[in-house]
Design an enzyme around this catalytic site. Structure first.
Site, PDB file in Angstrom:
ATOM      1  NE  ARG A 225      -4.135  -1.792   0.310  1.00 45.45           N
ATOM      2  CZ  ARG A 225      -4.214  -2.903  -0.403  1.00 45.45           C
ATOM      3  NH1 ARG A 225      -3.214  -3.231  -1.232  1.00 45.45           N
ATOM      4  NH2 ARG A 225      -5.247  -3.713  -0.292  1.00 45.45           N
ATOM      5  CG  HIS A 273      -1.841  -1.013  -8.045  1.00 48.12           C
ATOM      6  ND1 HIS A 273      -2.514  -0.182  -7.180  1.00 48.12           N
ATOM      7  CD2 HIS A 273      -1.973  -2.275  -7.546  1.00 48.12           C
ATOM      8  CE1 HIS A 273      -3.038  -0.915  -6.189  1.00 48.12           C
ATOM      9  NE2 HIS A 273      -2.720  -2.183  -6.397  1.00 48.12           N
TER      10      HIS A 273
END
Length: 310
Positions: A225, A273
């Site tokens: 994250r 990502h």
């Protein structure tokens, strides 16, 4: 009896999941009505993404479980209206994708591949890379993904330790926990892999103080994250050489703004990502199995313990 399965996610996800979910639920032996517009009081299961329009679970008086489409649950676990079992998305493809990304990028840095790939023609510098036996890796976060990555790296011969907020026992790994364990984990981290969830307790886990506690020249990989890292502190540590390189897949703002200094820093690799994506064909099997278990009166798989630490 037909069970009603509400798909509560964005429209693009419905396009991806409608067909494989119907196929896998039928293959599990369950007769189901899967749709995006079932009245709340008639819903038996909610297939859910935290960015959907469903935020109040109070009207779902008949529902048996919320089946999350994401591995991360921080976007829903604190919802005060949620009193149903919440099942985390755990599927082999998601785990495999994360293991491949982490091991691939650790090996890329460990073997110095960039220096060979980017070398000018005719460059011949036969410097042998270090061995995994002599290289220490710390994985912060020992959930399903963190444990799988730590075990894979240990299987390659790296000296691996894992850290979590609460105690864990995983065969073949040194497992540390708590504040004292974090200091020990960072002090031995030639490579640090971040796979913690994003919570108030984990925000800025890597900050000026913790970065300084790592060996000089350490390398960081973050497929977890973006909120786990204090970006300004990391950039400063990269500029001073305290951190030799950071490979980053997740960010506080995504897509990463084009003017962000990570893009142009010589010791940062940005990936968009892609470390581990939930794939509909595989995730649908996990969802279908939990619906089957629910209808058979069996315990659900991967139920989130809201009191557990990470």
């Amino acid at each position: 009896m037909t069970v009603n399965v509400l798909f509560a996610a964005t429209a693009d996800r419905w396009d991806q999941y409608a067909a494989p979910l119907r196929t896998e639920i039928a293959a599990a032996g369950v007769e189901a009505h899967l749709a995006t517009d079932i009245p709340a009081g008639e819903v038996d299961y909610i297939v859910y993404a935290p960015n959907s329009d469903v935020q109040d679970f109070t009207p779902f008086t008949r529902a048996k479980a919320v089946l999350n489409l994401w591995a991360g649950v921080e976007g829903i676990v604190g919802n005060p209206t949620l009193h149903l079992p919440l099942c985390r998305m755990v599927d082999p493809a998601l785990t495999q994708g994360m293991v491949e990304w982490v091991t691939g990028h650790v090996l890329r840095l460990h073997l110095g591949m960039d220096s060979h790939i980017g070398a000018a023609p005719g460059t011949w510098e036969p410097v042998a890379p270090p061995l995994a036996f002599d290289t220490r890796v710390t994985v912060l976060g020992l959930g399903v993904l963190g444990a799988a990555c730590a075990s894979a790296l240990a299987g390659l011969g790296f000296d691996v330790a894992g850290w979590s907020r609460s105690p864990k026992v995983i065969d073949g790994l040194t497992c540390l926990h708590g504040d004292d364990g974090l200091r020990e984990a960072l002090a031995r981290a030639d490579y640090c892999v971040l796979l913690l969830p994003s919570t108030a307790a984990t925000e800025n886990t890597l900050n000026a103080a913790t970065l300084a506690a790592m060996p000089r020249g350490a390398r960081i990989l973050n497929p977890g994250r973006g909120q786990l890292i204090d970006d300004d502190a990391l950039l400063q540590a990269l500029d001073t050489g305290q951190i030799a390189h950071a490979t980053l897949d997740v960010f506080r703002i995504e897509p990463l703004p084009t003017d962000h200094p990570y893009w142009t820093h010589p010791n940062v690799t940005v990936t968009p990502h892609v470390a581990s994506e939930t794939r509909a064909a595989y995730a649908s099997k996990t969802v279908a199995e939990n619906i089957r278990r629910g209808e058979a009166g069996m315990p659900f798989l991967h139920v989130v313990d809201r009191n557990a630490g990470y």
